[in-house]
Write a protein that holds these residues in place. Structure first.
Motif, PDB file in Angstrom:
ATOM      1  N   ARG A 166       0.751  -1.314  -0.024  1.00  0.00           N
ATOM      2  CA  ARG A 166       0.086   0.000   0.004  1.00  0.00           C
ATOM      3  C   ARG A 166       0.769   1.163   0.055  1.00  0.00           C
ATOM      4  NH1 ARG A 166      -2.902  -3.538  -1.855  1.00  0.00           N
ATOM      5  NH2 ARG A 166      -5.125  -4.238  -0.906  1.00  0.00           N
ATOM      6  N   ASP A 167       2.016   1.318  -0.874  1.00  0.00           N
ATOM      7  CA  ASP A 167       2.991   2.302  -1.180  1.00  0.00           C
ATOM      8  C   ASP A 167       2.631   3.075  -2.020  1.00  0.00           C
ATOM      9  OD1 ASP A 167       4.936   4.027  -1.252  1.00  0.00           O
ATOM     10  OD2 ASP A 167       6.400   2.551  -1.192  1.00  0.00           O
ATOM     11  N   ILE A 168       1.662   4.278  -1.941  1.00  0.00           N
ATOM     12  CA  ILE A 168       1.261   4.818  -3.563  1.00  0.00           C
ATOM     13  C   ILE A 168       2.370   5.703  -3.891  1.00  0.00           C
ATOM     14  CG2 ILE A 168      -0.423   6.460  -4.040  1.00  0.00           C
ATOM     15  CD1 ILE A 168      -2.010   6.036  -1.498  1.00  0.00           C
ATOM     16  N   SER A 169       3.278   6.294  -3.110  1.00  0.00           N
ATOM     17  CA  SER A 169       4.474   7.012  -3.752  1.00  0.00           C
ATOM     18  C   SER A 169       5.276   6.251  -4.512  1.00  0.00           C
ATOM     19  CB  SER A 169       4.980   7.724  -2.530  1.00  0.00           C
ATOM     20  OG  SER A 169       4.237   8.560  -2.074  1.00  0.00           O
ATOM     21  N   GLY A 170       5.398   5.050  -3.809  1.00  0.00           N
ATOM     22  CA  GLY A 170       6.537   3.846  -4.547  1.00  0.00           C
ATOM     23  C   GLY A 170       5.884   3.515  -5.867  1.00  0.00           C
ATOM     24  N   TYR A 171       4.501   3.281  -5.986  1.00  0.00           N
ATOM     25  CA  TYR A 171       3.784   2.815  -6.924  1.00  0.00           C
ATOM     26  C   TYR A 171       4.133   4.039  -8.153  1.00  0.00           C
ATOM     27  CZ  TYR A 171       0.572  -0.715  -9.397  1.00  0.00           C
ATOM     28  OH  TYR A 171       0.105  -1.580 -10.029  1.00  0.00           O
ATOM     29  N   ALA A 172       3.648   5.161  -7.786  1.00  0.00           N
ATOM     30  CA  ALA A 172       3.831   6.197  -8.842  1.00  0.00           C
ATOM     31  C   ALA A 172       5.337   6.605  -9.267  1.00  0.00           C
ATOM     32  CB  ALA A 172       3.363   7.581  -7.930  1.00  0.00           C
ATOM     33  N   ARG A 173       6.043   6.404  -8.331  1.00  0.00           N
ATOM     34  CA  ARG A 173       7.502   6.614  -8.784  1.00  0.00           C
ATOM     35  C   ARG A 173       7.950   5.402  -9.925  1.00  0.00           C
ATOM     36  NH1 ARG A 173       8.710   6.839  -3.343  1.00  0.00           N
ATOM     37  NH2 ARG A 173       9.746   4.915  -3.473  1.00  0.00           N
ATOM     38  N   GLY A 174       7.560   4.284  -9.579  1.00  0.00           N
ATOM     39  CA  GLY A 174       7.505   3.082 -10.449  1.00  0.00           C
ATOM     40  C   GLY A 174       7.043   3.335 -11.766  1.00  0.00           C
ATOM     41  N   LEU A 175       5.928   3.958 -11.874  1.00  0.00           N
ATOM     42  CA  LEU A 175       5.182   4.073 -13.084  1.00  0.00           C
ATOM     43  C   LEU A 175       6.040   5.272 -13.804  1.00  0.00           C
ATOM     44  CD1 LEU A 175       1.430   4.171 -12.084  1.00  0.00           C
ATOM     45  CD2 LEU A 175       2.562   2.522 -13.740  1.00  0.00           C
ATOM     46  N   GLU A 176       6.306   5.924 -13.252  1.00  0.00           N
ATOM     47  CA  GLU A 176       7.490   7.095 -13.827  1.00  0.00           C
ATOM     48  C   GLU A 176       8.699   6.760 -14.219  1.00  0.00           C
ATOM     49  OE1 GLU A 176       5.366  11.256 -11.824  1.00  0.00           O
ATOM     50  OE2 GLU A 176       7.035  10.290 -10.914  1.00  0.00           O
ATOM     51  N   PHE A 177       9.154   5.781 -13.579  1.00  0.00           N
ATOM     52  CA  PHE A 177      10.451   5.162 -13.990  1.00  0.00           C
ATOM     53  C   PHE A 177      10.480   4.239 -15.114  1.00  0.00           C
ATOM     54  CE2 PHE A 177      13.532   1.768 -14.156  1.00  0.00           C
ATOM     55  CZ  PHE A 177      14.814   2.345 -13.822  1.00  0.00           C
ATOM     56  N   PHE A 178       9.204   3.524 -15.115  1.00  0.00           N
ATOM     57  CA  PHE A 178       9.020   2.498 -16.302  1.00  0.00           C
ATOM     58  C   PHE A 178       8.619   3.461 -17.487  1.00  0.00           C
ATOM     59  CE2 PHE A 178       5.602   0.416 -18.837  1.00  0.00           C
ATOM     60  CZ  PHE A 178       6.557  -0.560 -19.366  1.00  0.00           C
ATOM     61  N   ASP A 179       7.738   4.415 -17.326  1.00  0.00           N
ATOM     62  CA  ASP A 179       7.603   5.249 -18.605  1.00  0.00           C
ATOM     63  C   ASP A 179       8.729   5.852 -19.189  1.00  0.00           C
ATOM     64  OD1 ASP A 179       4.817   6.533 -19.798  1.00  0.00           O
ATOM     65  OD2 ASP A 179       6.516   8.158 -19.766  1.00  0.00           O
ATOM     66  N   ASN A 180       9.801   6.184 -18.387  1.00  0.00           N
ATOM     67  CA  ASN A 180      10.946   6.638 -18.923  1.00  0.00           C
ATOM     68  C   ASN A 180      11.553   5.621 -19.987  1.00  0.00           C
ATOM     69  OD1 ASN A 180      13.110   8.598 -19.324  1.00  0.00           O
ATOM     70  ND2 ASN A 180      14.211   7.234 -17.982  1.00  0.00           N
ATOM     71  N   LYS A 181      11.601   4.479 -19.337  1.00  0.00           N
ATOM     72  CA  LYS A 181      12.074   3.375 -20.331  1.00  0.00           C
ATOM     73  C   LYS A 181      11.299   2.978 -21.358  1.00  0.00           C
ATOM     74  CE  LYS A 181      15.650   2.157 -17.289  1.00  0.00           C
ATOM     75  NZ  LYS A 181      16.925   2.040 -17.952  1.00  0.00           N
ATOM     76  N   LEU A 182      10.153   3.110 -21.131  1.00  0.00           N
ATOM     77  CA  LEU A 182       9.324   2.652 -22.372  1.00  0.00           C
ATOM     78  C   LEU A 182       9.410   3.647 -23.901  1.00  0.00           C
ATOM     79  CD1 LEU A 182       6.830   1.409 -23.456  1.00  0.00           C
ATOM     80  CD2 LEU A 182       5.304   2.974 -22.231  1.00  0.00           C
TER      81      LEU A 182
END
Length: 407
Positions: free
Chosen positions: A313-329
């Protein structure tokens, strides 16, 4: 040259599914709630402000979210130029677990119930445990309950080190999890134990989806931590997956990155590449795309979204992960050639704003990109198996039993 790059953003649900009431998940919305919290400035640990995922947006994820929820959510802007096709799918499998979701994506939905250890305490019957203890030549287990993996290690890790008794626990999923110390118990011993338990379950006709080895390190509860050497010992798929068809009918290759091979018990996987951490998973996926030849599926599971951020239940972690993945995408999109298919999806939800720590029953996004593919709304797909059927038609394989092609 024909290639499919299938990436499962583990647990990225986009709104509760039509049958969510059966799971007490009406209102769950993993992606939507993260978008809202970011927009409201409430998710600023290690990041700040509105969720910045321009590549997922141009592939249509905001459109898919709005179609799934039939709502205009805070922060859900969809005015970007769309370069791919987008839709959403509901699950017909009986469970909301990793195995059910992935198998259904591959064209093999799980229509019967798994076996669940439903009691919160004394979850594994005494007779059941005795048989496993005898098979494994152990002195006993500790735990025997529903638990969070990190909590139970903190609570029982020191006792485990003193007694050498493995920590056994479960959850609302069809899983049997065993946590042991990598040094004091031994990683190879933990794997061997899990293999014996998997064999016992199969022989005794217990339809348990996964036995999960959960190794950890540390000296006491102040510094115990799980390692990246987790392994899933899964039951084998009940029928032929689209990956098996590609190998058998076209002499194709299936590259499983991360825990993909474990989820399918190695069936239909030509090459297994171990990877842990979002950075490594993305980098290996990019490297394999660059090296891959025709009639190849590169299949990656991005587990961190589920295990590190969803369940915790780590909302900030999930958001950071999405932004990191989007950069790799952006790098991945650039590697997609005219006849390739890039498919982004999920296997279930795990809303970090939701009560408890379990998965949530949600629709999943389907984002498909190819330079030559018509850009359109793919509709509400009635089963995740439409992904498998689409891949089968793309490679000109024999049809899958479930699903309809989106091509």
């Amino acid at each position: 040259m024909k290639r499919v790059f299938l990436i499962v953003i583990d647990s990225l649900g986009i709104g509760s599914s039509p049958d969510a009431y059966k799971f007490n998940d009406v209102g769950a919305n993993t992606f939507g709630h993260i978008v809202e919290k970011c927009f409201l400035g409430k998710v600023n640990i290690g990041r700040k402000g509105a969720l910045y995922i321009p590549n997922l947006v141009k592939l249509g994820i905001m459109h898919a979210l709005q179609k799934s929820t039939k709502k205009n959510l805070l922060g859900c802007h969809n005015n970007s130029h769309i370069i791919g096709s987008y839709g959403f799918a509901s699950e017909i499998s009986s469970g909301k677990d990793t195995t059910s979701g992935h198998w259904e994506i591959a064209g093999v939905p799980v229509l019967d119930d798994w076996f669940y250890f439903s009691q919160k305490n004394n979850s594994f019957p005494e007779n059941f445990l005795k048989k496993i203890i005898n098979v494994s030549k152990l002195t006993g287990f500790i735990g025997n309950c529903h638990a969070s993996g990190t909590d139970i290690i903190n609570n029982l890790g020191e006792e485990h080190i003193k007694t050498n008794k493995p920590i056994i626990y479960t959850s609302s999923d069809s899983v049997l999890q065993i946590a042991c110390h990598e040094v004091f118990f031994g990683l190879s011993n933990l794997y061997a134990l899990c293999k014996k338990v998997r064999l016992f379950l199969d022989q005794e006709k217990y339809k348990v989806a996964r036995v999960i080895a959960r190794p950890f390190i540390g000296i006491n509860k102040s510094n115990f931590q799980r390692t990246g050497n987790r392994r899933d010992f899964s039951i084998k798929p009940f029928s032929t997956t689209v990956m098996q068809k590609l190998i058998n009918e076209k002499m194709g290759q299936v590259i499983g990155i991360g825990k993909v091979s474990d989820i399918y018990s190695g069936v239909g996987i030509s090459k297994y590449i171990k990877a842990t951490g979002l950075d490594e998973l993305c980098n290996i996926t990019i490297d394999e795309i660059k090296k891959s030849d025709t009639n190849t599926i590169i299949f990656t599971n991005l587990v961190d979204f589920d295990s590190n951020w969803g369940h915790r239940r780590d909302i900030s972690g999930y958001a950071r992960g999405l932004e990191f993945f989007d950069n790799k995408l952006s790098q991945i999109i650039d590697l997609v050639k005219d006849n390739d298919l890039l498919i982004l999806t999920a296997d279930h939800g795990c809303d970090p704003t939701w009560k408890g720590t379990d998965h949530t029953r949600e629709n999943i996004p389907i984002l498909i990109y190819s330079p030559n593919l018509e850009k359109k709304f793919l509709g509400h797909r009635k089963t995740f198996s439409d992904i498998g059927q689409t891949i089968a038609k793309y490679f000109l394989l024999s049809p899958m039993q479930y699903g309809e092609s989106m091509l």
